[in-house]
Scaffold this motif. Sequence first.
Motif, short mmCIF file in Angstrom:
data_model
loop_
_atom_site.label_atom_id
_atom_site.label_comp_id
_atom_site.label_asym_id
_atom_site.label_seq_id
_atom_site.Cartn_x
_atom_site.Cartn_y
_atom_site.Cartn_z
N LEU A 8 0.84 -1.21 0.00
CA LEU A 8 0.00 0.00 0.00
C LEU A 8 0.87 1.25 0.00
O LEU A 8 0.64 2.19 -0.77
CB LEU A 8 -0.92 -0.01 1.23
CG LEU A 8 -1.84 1.18 1.42
CD1 LEU A 8 -2.91 1.22 0.35
CD2 LEU A 8 -2.50 1.16 2.79
N ASN B 127 0.89 0.87 -3.93
CA ASN B 127 -0.58 0.78 -3.97
C ASN B 127 -1.02 -0.32 -4.96
O ASN B 127 -2.05 -0.19 -5.62
CB ASN B 127 -1.19 2.13 -4.34
CG ASN B 127 -2.66 2.21 -3.99
OD1 ASN B 127 -3.13 1.51 -3.08
ND2 ASN B 127 -3.41 3.01 -4.70
N GLY C 90 0.27 5.80 -7.73
CA GLY C 90 -0.61 5.86 -6.57
C GLY C 90 -1.87 6.68 -6.81
O GLY C 90 -2.42 6.72 -7.91
#
Lengths: 309, 499
Positions: free
Chosen positions: A248, A252, B221
């Motif tokens: 994460l 991610n 991300g």
Amino acid sequence: MSIRDSVTASKGSRWLKQVKQSRILYLLLVPTFLMLIAFNYWPAITALYRSLYAWDGAFYQQFIGLGNFQEMFSDPIMITSFRNMALLTMGWVVIRVVFPLLGAELVFNLRSAWAQYFYRVIFVIPMVIPQIVTLLLWRFMYGMYGPINEFLRVAGLGHLARGWLGDFDFALPAILFVGFPWIDAFNFLIFLAGLIAIPSSVLETALLEGAVGLRRIVMVDIPLILGQIKLVVVLTLINSIREYQMILVMTNGGPGWATMVPGLAMYQNAFLYGRMGYGSAIGTTLFVILLGLTYLNMRYVQSEIELKA
Amino acid sequence: MRKTSLIVWIASLLVVCMAAVPVLSAPVFGPEAEFEGKLTIYLQAYAPRERRATDRWDPPQYAWQVAADYQKIHPKVEIEFLDETSTGENYDTWLRTRLIGRNAPDIFWVQNFDANQTYGPQGLLVDLREYLSLPNPYAEGFETWGDVFAPQTWDPVKGPNGEHYVAVGDVVVTPWFYNKDILAAAGLDPERIPETFGEWLEMLDKIKAAGYTPIAWAGAGTSGEMYWEWLSRTVFHSIYRDKVEEMDVAEQPGFINLKERVIALEKGIIDVDSPEYRAGWELMYKLAQYFQPSHLSDDEEMAYEQWVTGKAAMFWGGSWQLKPILYDSLREFDFGTFHFPLITKECFPYAAADKAGIMGGPTAAFQYAIPSHVTGKQRELAVDFLMFLTAPQNAGPFIQDAGLFAPGIKGVEPGGETGTLIANMMPNPRQEFLELVNRDPAAVLLTLECRQQTTRLFQQYAADRLTTDQVIQQLKGIHSRTIRQLLSENQWDLSEYMD
């Protein structure tokens, strides 16, 4: 009343008497057990039940039987996730056993007690650094202008520089590389304790028999700390399967789904997409896998005790 | 005698009670109302805080002044501002947990589209309509509270059935920032900004030929999701702008909402397998060739750093970055801004918009809602504070002090340190805010899951891991699953729209 019945009755009343005598201690245990039930067992049990529902975590709830499991096992993303989990688990098991064992052997074989103490402290200090700090540091090191790429440029290998965590071919190996040189302090201490517990007479005999260096490690040390090795292997398996925080923070799950793992998919579905039911199904599957491995863990720990007995 | 007096007494009591009912049931707002208790408020980027040693500019602090002014009127009210926390997924998780646990702040920030699509329909937010139709005693010259909001912060923030969960008071603008020195070094006029997409591509080619990275892109991300969203919305706005009327079949005329996007997909108005949809992806792929090589591992901060240190010529940012850019000691060049240029038919045969779509609109930090678990007098207190905050004399300095966004309250102009720059960034007549027309022309944002999955597809596509055919194939699956989920969760019957 037979003699057997009277013996049983007397045992029962003795047990009750003992409980009564220690009632304060039993009462003191109650809050702990209540918390265990509330925060450990109850969520796990409800997850089993919720995995059979399409549930958004708030209001929408519809029973769909094994629909979530069917979706999970037919979803290519989940298949990729399980494959990534398997690869990472295999890698982590190897590096989290081999390198701490190597470190423990090096420290164990130092002649100076002061040096032993010094290196033991050095290996254990990283344990007190919060994991998030370590991970953010590694993310920085993997950056296009981070130390790894700068080193490559200085060494005339600038063509190899890349955004490691954004590269489809290197992202997963980069995750594995985090923590180099992989001297996991916990595993290191377990191995070191095992080595210290080997009787000196055994080591002296090995020396007399000519088992020195690598030969002694393979022929004497490893067989005698096999219990510790098995324990570390099983614990690493369990931690690897549950792992998602590192992924994460670092990637991610990306780029694409290159580093996605089931734990992260569970988190995202449950807490981001409002698909608590599907997240519960992933959690249940991981729970079943972990249950099997925990069973192995218990078995190995037990065999170790038996060995000592 | 005694019986008669009892009857008279009861009758009098009833009359008094009946007379008091309208007074007690009607919420009373404004300086005359009596409030007491504590308000917990989360203002997102407007959350006030002290200046730290590491700050290079003053943080927002005017909320403290607003609170002090409010407490002068209502001295029994205590106000606590929560510190600014993370945004994006983590905030959504935090908020959802708090709302379900009935523990959310009395007033908190939430994106209006999330409120309309998720939290509102789940009954977690107060529909402010009944309050917005009342007068705002703090705002003079307006008939109702709702009248204080500018057009761009009024209609577009409503839900599918006219629900109004969020009081929105500002507008975000997202221009491209460019390095004038790099443009000059590439033989370009640093003061001449591209008007069309074709001109922009020519500029990017020259910058690349001069040895510079043309665009610093954040592809990793959650930043990656945001940038992908911006790009896909801008490109597909150009393709589907002329279909807006055809799509605008359900509620809320003039704006394409979630249900209408689902209808458009089901009717084939948005056809993932069509040549124009494919061409849209290919256009985005073409643009990706100008990104820095490490774009898939760089988040917004890293991309910004590459631009501000002169490693890349352009960077897509927002009005909230003006202060950081102005004060950044790493920047050694003059910068300019321009908006995503108009995609014309000359360079793209499927272009259908006569105005350039501009990312931005009423999706900034002044978006405040009240949770449904706040009831009774406490709810009235929260509404009263919002009325006070949105009154122009308070909202103006509140927005200008922060210097992050453009005002969306009538009678308030951009001001303060960044006011002129923000005013210059506002769309001209040849540009329009995407947020006000169709915030998801390519239907890639139907749900958060859909947004994240399409982001990952784009990452693979940009890195040559997927062909256009493979992308389209996977998109069909994602859309199909998402539509099934939305129909089931919302109990929508689309049969009346399918003729």
